[in-house]
Design an enzyme around this catalytic site. Structure first.
Site, PDB file in Angstrom:
ATOM      1  N   PRO A   2      12.774  -2.715 -13.633  1.00 45.43           N
ATOM      2  CG  PRO A   2      14.169  -4.557 -13.804  1.00 45.43           C
ATOM      3  CD  PRO A   2      14.152  -3.138 -13.341  1.00 45.43           C
ATOM      4  CD  GLU A   3       6.476  -1.349 -15.100  1.00 45.84           C
ATOM      5  OE1 GLU A   3       5.285  -1.703 -15.031  1.00 45.84           O
ATOM      6  OE2 GLU A   3       6.858  -0.420 -15.839  1.00 45.84           O
ATOM      7  CE  LYS A  50       7.672  -0.973  -9.621  1.00 42.56           C
ATOM      8  NZ  LYS A  50       7.840   0.475  -9.852  1.00 42.56           N
ATOM      9  NE  ARG A 303       9.220   7.244 -13.945  1.00 35.83           N
ATOM     10  CZ  ARG A 303       9.377   5.944 -14.022  1.00 35.83           C
ATOM     11  NH1 ARG A 303       9.160   5.177 -12.967  1.00 35.83           N
ATOM     12  NH2 ARG A 303       9.776   5.386 -15.148  1.00 35.83           N
TER      13      ARG A 303
END
Length: 326
Positions: A2-3, A50, A303
């Site tokens: 989750p950001e 975060k 990423r």
């Protein structure tokens, strides 16, 4: 994982429970002795990037929400009324990453990854995994069968039942005690203290711009989804060295980051899902085929990145005369 916008919503779900005493605890956490939370009062709830921080004190101790908490209380009711997500993780976005990738990301995410425990404090630091979430007064239910064909509900890491009768449930997260929140509000993309000048100086470094955006020292709460989307919105190739971009380009990129993050949070608080333009897509909104690559610093986590070669052309040395960032 989750950001920033998701974790801020999680904080809003916990906010109405500030001041209440824990009556019963449960959960599958092995690194945290959940019984230690029994009979404690939830004194404060904060979010930084975060990470979610919860402060607990003895039930007879003083209750003193922070100034930030008082301001967020007004929004808590909206956050608590938002429809629950159908499954854990980011709204409407599939998650192709494995748990191993999740752990690797945490190890290379800079200041956002939990450090080793420093000894018992009264702040519980919660760092969410890829499918991490918080539920208020409800449990998550299976939305699909697992690989074995079983319809098993997710197992919570921590469940806090309060004397008021309500409860909080935490999924897929790592928790440790600390003496205080380890945070720099000047780096939090959703904080009013966010330092724009420092962020611009970081973006002007010679590193590929997609590396810098995920550096939590300067962009706490900014994750891979936000990175992909804002680079497309700003029409910047992900591997462009920041030092080759004009100050106006860096300003536009930063504006996109702040606006996208704020709008994502706005949508979340209204129970609306995210509809990315390029993240995990095959075409951009203009119909151009997208390219995909795995990028990251040599000593960091790699990423997946999506970009449009036509809308985000590569910038080569000599293509422009970037203005200095002071």
């Amino acid at each position: 994982m989750p950001e920033g916008p998701s974790v801020r919503k999680f904080q809003l779900l916990t906010s109405p429970f500030v001041g209440q005493v824990v009556a019963k605890v449960g959960g599958s956490s092995r690194k945290l002795s959940v019984n230690d939370l029994n009979a404690l009062r939830l004194q404060d709830s904060q979010v930084h990037g975060k990470n979610l921080y919860l402060a607990f004190v003895a039930a007879e101790g003083p209750v003193g929400p922070t100034a930030e908490e008082a301001a967020l209380q007004r929004e808590a009711a909206c956050g608590a009324r938002c429809p629950a997500q159908g499954q854990q993780g980011q709204d409407g976005v599939p998650h192709p990453y494995s748990q191993d990738e999740e752990l690797q990301e945490a190890q290379h995410s800079g200041s956002e990854a939990p450090e080793a425990a420093e000894g018992r404090g009264n702040w519980l630091r919660i760092h969410f995994g890829m499918f991490g979430s918080v539920r208020a007064n409800e449990f998550s239910r299976a939305s699909r069968a697992n690989k074995r064909g079983d319809w098993k509900d997710p197992v919570p890491r921590l469940v806090l039942h309060f004397e008021s009768g309500g409860f909080l449930v935490f999924y897929n997260c790592r928790m440790l005690w600390c003496s205080s929140p380890r945070a720099d509000p000047a780096s939090d993309i959703l904080a009013v203290e966010f330092h724009r000048g420092r962020a611009l100086r970081a973006l002007s470094a010679p590193d590929p711009i997609c590396y810098t955006l995920l550096d939590q020292r300067y962009f706490s709460g900014l994750g891979n989804i936000i990175k992909n989307e804002i680079l497309y919105l700003a029409r910047i190739h992900p591997l462009t060295p920041g030092s080759l971009l004009a100050l106006s380009d860096l300003e536009r990129l930063l504006d996109c980051a702040l606006q996208f993050s704020s709008e994502w949070l706005h949508h979340k608080l209204r129970g609306q899902g995210l509809h990315p333009q390029v993240y995990q897509k095959e075409q951009c909104p203009l119909g151009h085929p997208l390219m995909k690559g795995t990028f990251g610093p040599t000593d960091g986590f790699k990423r997946l990145t999506w970009w449009c070669p036509q809308c985000q052309p590569a910038v080569l040395p000599g293509d422009g005369d970037p203005s200095p960032v002071t």
